[in-house]
Design a protein around this motif. Structure first.
Motif, PDB file in Angstrom:
ATOM      1  N   ARG A  52       5.160  19.027   1.717  1.00 16.13           N
ATOM      2  CA  ARG A  52       3.868  18.355   1.636  1.00 16.13           C
ATOM      3  C   ARG A  52       3.868  17.123   2.535  1.00 16.13           C
ATOM      4  N   PRO A  53       2.700  16.747   3.052  1.00 11.49           N
ATOM      5  CA  PRO A  53       2.615  15.526   3.867  1.00 11.49           C
ATOM      6  C   PRO A  53       2.533  14.285   2.980  1.00 11.49           C
ATOM      7  N   THR A  54       2.799  13.142   3.576  1.00  9.74           N
ATOM      8  CA  THR A  54       2.615  11.851   2.926  1.00  9.74           C
ATOM      9  C   THR A  54       1.468  11.141   3.626  1.00  9.74           C
ATOM     10  N   VAL A  55       0.416  10.827   2.903  1.00 10.80           N
ATOM     11  CA  VAL A  55      -0.772  10.190   3.478  1.00 10.80           C
ATOM     12  C   VAL A  55      -0.887   8.788   2.890  1.00 10.80           C
ATOM     13  N   VAL A  56      -0.859   7.780   3.726  1.00 10.72           N
ATOM     14  CA  VAL A  56      -0.930   6.384   3.296  1.00 10.72           C
ATOM     15  C   VAL A  56      -2.185   5.762   3.888  1.00 10.72           C
ATOM     16  N   LEU A  57      -3.059   5.255   3.028  1.00  7.65           N
ATOM     17  CA  LEU A  57      -4.276   4.573   3.459  1.00  7.65           C
ATOM     18  C   LEU A  57      -3.995   3.079   3.536  1.00  7.65           C
ATOM     19  N   GLN A 159     -13.036  12.922   8.463  1.00 10.31           N
ATOM     20  CA  GLN A 159     -12.223  12.615   9.627  1.00 10.31           C
ATOM     21  C   GLN A 159     -10.735  12.766   9.321  1.00 10.31           C
ATOM     22  N   VAL A 160     -10.351  12.321   8.131  1.00  9.69           N
ATOM     23  CA  VAL A 160      -8.936  12.302   7.761  1.00  9.69           C
ATOM     24  C   VAL A 160      -8.446  13.705   7.418  1.00  9.69           C
ATOM     25  N   ARG A 161      -9.197  14.411   6.585  1.00 11.71           N
ATOM     26  CA  ARG A 161      -8.732  15.712   6.104  1.00 11.71           C
ATOM     27  C   ARG A 161      -8.488  16.695   7.258  1.00 11.71           C
ATOM     28  N   ALA A 162      -9.320  16.631   8.297  1.00 14.00           N
ATOM     29  CA  ALA A 162      -9.155  17.556   9.422  1.00 14.00           C
ATOM     30  C   ALA A 162      -7.832  17.343  10.139  1.00 14.00           C
ATOM     31  N   ALA A 163      -7.293  16.127  10.072  1.00 16.54           N
ATOM     32  CA  ALA A 163      -6.091  15.797  10.847  1.00 16.54           C
ATOM     33  C   ALA A 163      -4.812  15.806  10.016  1.00 16.54           C
ATOM     34  N   VAL A 164      -4.872  16.142   8.737  1.00 14.63           N
ATOM     35  CA  VAL A 164      -3.677  16.137   7.883  1.00 14.63           C
ATOM     36  C   VAL A 164      -2.987  17.495   7.980  1.00 14.63           C
ATOM     37  N   PHE A 180     -11.131   4.318   0.331  1.00 10.14           N
ATOM     38  CA  PHE A 180     -12.080   5.358  -0.078  1.00 10.14           C
ATOM     39  C   PHE A 180     -11.293   6.611  -0.463  1.00 10.14           C
ATOM     40  N   ASP A 181     -11.961   7.477  -1.192  1.00  9.93           N
ATOM     41  CA  ASP A 181     -11.327   8.701  -1.674  1.00  9.93           C
ATOM     42  C   ASP A 181     -11.172   9.679  -0.510  1.00  9.93           C
ATOM     43  N   LEU A 182      -9.931  10.083  -0.252  1.00  8.31           N
ATOM     44  CA  LEU A 182      -9.669  10.982   0.862  1.00  8.31           C
ATOM     45  C   LEU A 182      -9.921  12.449   0.519  1.00  8.31           C
ATOM     46  N   GLY A 183     -10.100  12.737  -0.764  1.00  7.32           N
ATOM     47  CA  GLY A 183     -10.341  14.124  -1.155  1.00  7.32           C
ATOM     48  C   GLY A 183      -9.124  15.008  -0.995  1.00  7.32           C
ATOM     49  N   LEU A 184      -7.923  14.425  -1.079  1.00  7.69           N
ATOM     50  CA  LEU A 184      -6.671  15.160  -0.951  1.00  7.69           C
ATOM     51  C   LEU A 184      -5.932  15.140  -2.274  1.00  7.69           C
ATOM     52  N   PRO A 185      -4.965  16.051  -2.483  1.00  9.44           N
ATOM     53  CA  PRO A 185      -4.195  16.028  -3.735  1.00  9.44           C
ATOM     54  C   PRO A 185      -3.569  14.662  -3.992  1.00  9.44           C
ATOM     55  N   THR A 189      -1.238  11.269  -1.596  1.00 10.39           N
ATOM     56  CA  THR A 189      -1.898  10.063  -1.085  1.00 10.39           C
ATOM     57  C   THR A 189      -1.393   8.791  -1.750  1.00 10.39           C
ATOM     58  N   HIS A 190      -1.398   7.725  -0.967  1.00 14.46           N
ATOM     59  CA  HIS A 190      -1.011   6.400  -1.441  1.00 14.46           C
ATOM     60  C   HIS A 190      -1.932   5.383  -0.768  1.00 14.46           C
ATOM     61  N   THR A 191      -2.148   4.283  -1.428  1.00 17.34           N
ATOM     62  CA  THR A 191      -3.009   3.225  -0.898  1.00 17.34           C
ATOM     63  C   THR A 191      -2.218   1.933  -0.798  1.00 17.34           C
ATOM     64  N   LEU A 192      -2.360   1.250   0.319  1.00 18.72           N
ATOM     65  CA  LEU A 192      -1.619   0.001   0.541  1.00 18.72           C
ATOM     66  C   LEU A 192      -2.554  -0.994   1.214  1.00 18.72           C
ATOM     67  N   GLU A 193      -2.747  -2.123   0.572  1.00 14.46           N
ATOM     68  CA  GLU A 193      -3.622  -3.144   1.134  1.00 14.46           C
ATOM     69  C   GLU A 193      -2.858  -4.020   2.116  1.00 14.46           C
TER      70      GLU A 193
END
Length: 904
Positions: A52-57, A159-164, A180-185, A189-193
């Motif tokens: 699985r990929p790791t997605v960090v916002l 924009q994000v989902r197409a590139a994951v 914002f909600d990326l619509g991914l599992p 996903t992780h969020t970092l300010e």
């Protein structure tokens, strides 16, 4: 891999080193916790059971260092991934469409280039099918391939989902203003300010900047005041820190910032620094907004200011010292996006539209002159660049190409918004950039340029100025697109494109352009095996180019293309004459690349004649020129032909090794034709090495590639040799030639192909190999007829080597047929003796007479078979023993075309 890393390369100027060092301090010390957290999430994903990929916002205000943090994380984790790419989702005027983002990613991550060149129109109404196909290709390309993808300034989940990459352990760093909600599992996903710097971090940063500037660092209270004014944003604090020396103290600096009123923190600091600058520096900063987002150097600055590069370099150093632009590598700079936006606002407010347009046009003209100078150093004085040398000297071709490598992205960006710029200047720059893309194999950028040209033409549909040629841009780009299609092996597409370009040039009454397009079309037809039609098109181009001395270099390119066609047609004498004339013209017009291709074609011609030493000398000269022009395609072709020379020398294992390397190089260049021909020669080298099974598989791969490209000549050659190997492989297993039906069909197909395209020696040798099969299967009369036809073809062509073989094999058949011929004739029993006598005389002549091009094996065979005839061992009606005795032509027999007229 694309990386934007401030401070990656140490620079000579002290201010640049200082600010790069400060940025590094922020990353390593102040954002260390963020980097550690990203690394931890990656390790957790790798430890999980699934892929699985790791997605960090990464979210935070502009100027907080989100992109810098993402790039730093990419560098820190690079050993765990196989590539990285940054995609700016802002686009030029609107958010970047998913299609363009996927194309950019596929290009950077090494996808097949045909998808990057032949783009479907963005406005095509296909219900999103093209986008779905592109997304599927992207997902497939990155399956089990871990990479890092940085999506800068994302604004939507789409924009994000197409590139994951969903089926790889990739890291996707998403940069956004707000979460914002990326619509991914959720487990992906992780969020970092990435927020403002605190008091301690601000103190550390300003203290480092003050120390670099040689002034006293601010006290805690002053630091806190500056932090409030800058909202704790690193970009604003860095620019403010750069102003400490100019404003005397931190207290004075804070007071001066407050003067600029209630603005956004970054804009307020930028307004101060803008006010601090001298007017020439302000003018340069404003006009840098015309340069787009790519990095730039002194040449761009000089054009924008209408000054020399030395003065421009000094102004850039002053802007860097003021903290307004950053050194990205060497002597190249880029402003932060907020600085670029500020400069654009000042440009619109403070400069007259006429001055803005003049600066932009100078930029385009200057770069057109420089880029054409570089390409002219490679291609010579072609009609498109005659007299364009200008005053821009480069110390060497290597330095010139390195300059264009650095500037190509900037040039593309500058061309995106060329409204109001003279069309001739835009055309010149587009043409140079297209030729650079062909030289470097950058088909993604060539696809971009094609879209830009079409968009510009669409905007200019209204009535133009009298005599204005509105289709010139599209015509010029289409021509290069057709050449690129040919390089990819898309020969049908290349042919249709170039045919339409020829018509467009004739309609525009542009004979020089039509001749260049005819040359490209002729080469494409040659690659398809349509040799007679290719000759006709190239001679038509020569007829146009022969009327003007200004077209000498264009004529040189057509001459060596025509020489290559005549070589494959077996007209080596004419080919050598044309190729030598081409080489003289290329040298006279200083065309490094033209010389390289002429040397390559000459080398192949000499190898075809069996003059290996002369061929190798020409090929080595070609390799040196290709290296000078930094042309990877040409270098790969040179390696293929040098390995072919080793094969002719009998160095089969070394040749196979070099050919295997050449296959990889051609594949890396997406040169399908180069790969197919190299596989063809590799199959022959493996056959000579004794690895018959692998040789057959390799020849079949070449045959498949030629068939897919619709290259009739290559397909006929591959069929011929594949049939030989198939025949010999099955005969070795069975002890006879009776199981040769498939090989015979391949040879029949090859014979018909050679006849259709006019390659007489290929047709003749196919007849010889067919005769071997027929004779081995007892069809002696059919074999004799085939050998008679082959002998006539060899005689008409002047190939004494091939004629010797056809006469020898015919002489081995005549004694066996004597009884049949006697009963059918009118001379009674005396006829068989005449036939045997003719065969004996042929053998004696072949054994006694010799010439340099004769196959050395044949001399021995003729002597031995003559003895068999003298001893009466060959009797009418007996079996044909020539194949059993190994007295048939081997692979190398056909490789040399023995034309005495071409040996001079």
């Amino acid at each position: 891999m694309q990386q934007r890393v401030p401070g990656r390369q140490r620079c000579v100027r002290t201010p640049q080193v200082h600010h790069a060092g400060a940025a590094e301090l922020v990353l390593q010390l102040l954002r260390g916790a963020h980097l550690a957290q990203i690394a931890q999430w990656v390790h957790q994903a790798r430890a999980s059971t699934g892929v699985r990929p790791t997605v960090v916002l990464l979210h935070g205000p502009a100027g907080s260092g989100r992109t810098t943090l993402a790039v730093r994380a990419t560098q820190q984790l690079k050993d765990q991934f196989r590539g990285a790419c940054v995609v700016d989702l802002r686009g030029a005027d609107a958010p970047l469409p998913a299609r363009d983002a996927l194309l950019h990613l596929l290009n950077r991550l090494g996808a097949p280039r045909d998808q990057l060149l032949f783009r479907e129109r963005q406005d095509r109404q296909d219900g999103g099918q093209h986008l779905r196909r592109l997304a599927e290709q992207y997902q497939q390309h990155l399956t089990d391939v871990p990479v890092v993808i940085v999506l800068d300034e994302a604004t939507s989940a789409e924009q994000v989902r197409a590139a994951v990459p969903e089926r790889s352990e990739s890291l996707v760093l998403v940069i956004a203003r707000e979460p914002f909600d990326l619509g991914l599992p959720a487990e992906w996903t992780h969020t970092l300010e990435v927020g403002a710097l605190g008091a301690d971090d601000t103190f550390a940063l300003l203290d480092a900047l003050a120390d670099d500037a040689g002034v006293q660092g601010p006290r805690p209270a002053e630091t806190e005041r500056l932090r409030e004014l800058c909202a704790g944003l690193p970009i604003a604090l860095r620019i403010a820190g750069a102003a400490l020396r100019d404003h005397g103290s931190a207290t004075r600096l804070a007071a001066d910032i407050e003067v600029f009123g209630p603005q956004a923190p970054v804009d307020r600091v930028l307004a101060l620094r803008y006010h601090d600058l001298a007017e020439p520096d302000r003018r340069l900063l404003r006009r840098l907004a015309l340069a787009g987002r790519a990095s730039f150097g002194a040449a761009a600055a000089a054009a924008l200011l209408a000054t020399d590069e030395q003065e421009a370099d000094r102004r850039l150093a002053e802007l860097a010292a003021a903290g307004l632009i950053e050194n990205v590598r060497g002597s190249r700079y880029r402003p932060h996006e907020l600085v670029r936006r500020f400069a654009g606002e000042r440009l619109l407010d403070e400069e007259d539209p006429v001055e803005r347009a003049a600066a932009h046009e100078r930029l385009i003209r200057s770069y057109a002159d420089l880029a054409n100078t570089v390409i002219r150093l490679v291609e010579g004085r072609t009609s498109t660049r005659a007299g364009r040398f200008g005053q821009h000297g480069f110390a060497s071709l290597e330095l010139a190409l390195r300059w264009l490598d650095e500037e190509s992205s900037f040039i593309t960006g500058a061309l995106r918004d060329a409204e109001g710029v003279d069309g001739a200047a835009v055309q010149a720059l587009l043409g140079a950039l297209c030729d650079y893309c062909l030289l470097r194999g950058d088909l993604y950028r060539l696809g971009e340029i094609s879209e830009m040209a079409q968009a510009r033409q669409a905007k200019d549909r209204g009535p133009g100025r009298p005599g204005e040629d509105r289709s010139v841009l599209v015509r010029s780009v289409q021509w290069r697109t057709g050449i690129a299609a040919r390089q990819l092996g898309e020969l049908d597409k290349a042919r249709s494109t170039l045919t339409s370009v020829v018509d467009l040039y004739f309609e525009a009454q542009h004979p020089a352009g039509a001749a260049r397009a005819l040359n490209s079309l002729g080469i494409t037809l040659h690659h398809q095996g349509n040799l007679r039609e290719a000759e006709a098109k190239l001679r038509e181009a020569l007829a146009i180019q022969g009327t003007s001395a200004e077209l000498d270099e264009d004529r040189a390119w057509t001459l060596h293309a025509l020489g290559a066609v005549l070589r494959d047609l077996g007209r080596l004498g004419e080919a050598l004459e044309l190729l030598h004339a081409s080489l003289r013209l290329h040298r006279a017009n200083e065309s490094v690349q033209g010389e390289a291709w002429a040397h390559l074609q000459l080398g192949q011609s000499y190898l075809r004649l069996g003059r290996v030493e002369e061929g190798e000398a020409e090929l080595r000269a070609a390799g040196q020129s290709y290296a000078l022009a930094r042309d990877p395609r040409g270098s790969a072709w040179t390696l293929t032909q040098l390995a072919r020379a080793r094969l002719l020398r009998g160095e089969t294992h070394e040749a196979a090794r070099d050919l295997d390397e050449a296959v990889q190089r051609h594949r890396g260049n997406d040169d399908a034709r180069g790969e197919a021909w190299t596989l063809y020669y590799l199959g022959q080298a493996l056959e000579e090495s004794g690895d018959i099974d692998t040789a057959l598989r390799t020849l079949e791969r070449a045959r498949t590639m030629f068939s897919r490209m619709r290259d009739v000549y290559g397909l006929a050659c591959a069929r011929h040799h594949s049939a030989r190997v198939t025949r010999d492989l099955r005969a070795a297993r069975t002890g006879n030639l009776r199981n040769s039906g498939f090989a015979r069909q391949l040879l029949q197909d090859a014979r018909q192909d050679f006849r259709r395209i006019g390659v007489a020696d290929g047709e003749a040798w196919s007849c010889v190999e067919l005769a071997v099969i027929d004779a081995g299967n007892g069809r002696l009369l059919e074999a004799l007829g085939l050998l008679q036809e082959a002998s006539e073809l060899f005689t008409a062509l002047g190939d004494v080597r091939g004629r010797d073989w056809s006469e020898f094999l015919r002489a081995t058949l005549l004694p066996l047929l004597a009884a049949d011929l006697g009963s059918a004739g009118s001379t009674g029993t005396s006829y068989p003796q005449e036939v045997v006598g003719e065969a004996r005389e042929t053998m004696r002549a072949l054994a006694a007479e010799s010439h340099p091009s004769r196959d050395p094996d044949l001399q021995e065979y003729a002597t031995a078979y003559g003895l068999l005839l003298d001893q009466g061992s060959v009797v009418p009606g007996g079996p044909w023993d020539a194949w059993r005795l190994g007295m048939t032509p081997g692979r190398s027999a056909r490789m040399i075309l023995a034309l005495p007229d071409a040996d001079g």
